[in-house]
Design a protein around this motif. Structure first.
Motif, PDB file in Angstrom:
ATOM      1  N   ASP A   1      38.182  31.075  50.123  1.00  0.00           N
ATOM      2  CA  ASP A   1      38.636  30.537  48.836  1.00  0.00           C
ATOM      3  C   ASP A   1      38.309  31.507  47.696  1.00  0.00           C
ATOM      4  O   ASP A   1      37.187  31.536  47.183  1.00  0.00           O
ATOM      5  CB  ASP A   1      38.002  29.164  48.589  1.00  0.00           C
TER       6      ASP A   1
ATOM      7  N   HIS B   1      34.601  31.604  45.568  1.00  0.00           N
ATOM      8  CA  HIS B   1      33.749  30.422  45.747  1.00  0.00           C
ATOM      9  C   HIS B   1      32.559  30.729  46.645  1.00  0.00           C
ATOM     10  O   HIS B   1      32.633  31.614  47.498  1.00  0.00           O
ATOM     11  CB  HIS B   1      34.559  29.254  46.321  1.00  0.00           C
TER      12      HIS B   1
ATOM     13  N   GLY C   1      40.691  23.873  49.036  1.00  0.00           N
ATOM     14  CA  GLY C   1      41.866  24.449  48.355  1.00  0.00           C
ATOM     15  C   GLY C   1      41.831  24.220  46.862  1.00  0.00           C
ATOM     16  O   GLY C   1      40.790  24.244  46.219  1.00  0.00           O
TER      17      GLY C   1
HETATM   18 MN    MN Z   1      40.812  28.238  45.128  1.00  0.00          MN
END
Ligand code: MN
Ligand code: PSU
Length: 305
Positions: free
Chosen positions: A140, A132, A261
């Motif tokens: 992430d 990300h 998350g």
């Molecule tokens: Mn993730």
């Protein structure tokens, strides 16, 4: 054949696998978390029909009441498209859902794992998870990348979703020894758009050539996944310049709402749908269908010896 006490293989999938016929796995997080009802239901039925049209057998993979389903019936597929509170399952929690009798969609990582377990070599999705934007702070990074590094399944995608940091995603894939092959183009596609500024790591122009590459990998004992990046058809794309603004707006909303998350990818997809008034969803469906067709052709090419 009983693979293990938790798995049910649909009869037509089992027959095809026994006979060495082509089978294409399909993920189900895209059904439970990636698209709203009833578009998700229609998309899930359409991709199966496309794969069958190309001479392969579709196997949508999901967890239903604690059963690992390799291939869903039309009724099971429809029920999954409407179910509330489904889990989004990856390698970490797939077995949890089995042990606890839960229902969930399988991400790219969990679908690869399940496909490999059943002996399915090719899998079609929309876009994989990746690194990300801002991962240097959030850490992430999708478990999809780890799975591509370890599980020998060919994953047909439309490139990494442009909500990700595509350069960092490619770096991680390279580290893990995952070939990234662009179908018929010199630059990496970016999911809703045909082009990104990033050069294709590898390029092949046909399903047969991809099957040939996979055979060479197997011959020298290179295991792990392969990622195919198949550009969205020109008629369905949203140009990258236009997407960029929508994506920053969606990320700004995620930051404001404190989304983190597992929730990040579904949140961004649904905000982009809202921002584009459904145009992104149309593109998403078209690219998944395009990938299903190409995945079937690869499975057919691999089944011919
Ligand atoms: Mn993730
Ligand atoms: N492709 C789509 N829509 C989706 C996804 C992929 O067109 O919803 C899902 C896939 O299941 C992928 C997951 O594995 O998003 C990635 O989630 P995360 O970034 O949390 O690993």
């Amino acid at each position: 054949m009983t693979l293990n006490p938790f798995t049910d293989i649909a009869p037509e999938v089992e027959q095809a696998l026994d006979a060495g016929k082509p089978v294409v796995a399909l993920e189900s997080t895209i059904i439970t978390h990636g698209m709203p009802y009833p578009d998700n239901s229609r998309m899930a039925a359409d991709v199966e029909a496309i794969i069958a049209e190309e001479g392969a057998v579709p196997a949508t993979i999901a967890i239903v009441d604690g059963r690992l389903k390799i291939g869903l019936s039309a009724n099971e597929r429809e029920a999954l498209a409407q179910v509330k509170g489904a889990m989004k399952l990856s390698r970490a929690d797939l077995a949890f859902a089995l042990a606890e009798g839960r229902t969930g969609g399988t991400t790219v990582a969990a679908t690869m794992l399940a496909a490999h377990l059943a002996g399915i070599k090719v899998f079609a999705t929309g876009g994989i998870g990746g690194v990300h934007k801002g991962a240097e702070l959030s850490f992430d990074i999708s478990a999809d990348l780890e799975e591509l590094g370890r599980t020998s399944v060919i994953v047909v995608s439309a490139g990494a979703k442009a909500i990700l940091d595509i350069e960092k995603t490619l770096e991680v894939l390279e580290t893990k020894g995952v070939p990234v092959v662009v179908h018929g183009a010199d630059v990496l596609p970016a999911f809703w758009s045909r082009q990104s500024p990033i050069k294709a790591p590898l390029r092949l122009d046909s399903a047969e050539a991809i099957a040939g590459f996979q055979r060479a990998r197997e011959a020298i004992g290179v295991n792990g996944g392969m990622l195919i990046a198949n550009p969205i058809p020109a008629a369905d794309e949203i140009p990258a310049e236009r997407m960029a603004g929508y994506i920053s707006e969606a990320i700004a909303r995620a930051t404001k709402d404190g989304v983190t998350g597992k929730a990040v990818t579904p949140y961004l997809l649904s905000e982009i749908l809202d921002i584009t008034k459904g145009e992104s969803l149309k593109a998403n469906i078209a690219l998944v269908e395009n990938n299903a067709r190409f995945a079937a052709r690869i499975a057919v090419a691999l089944a011919i010896r």
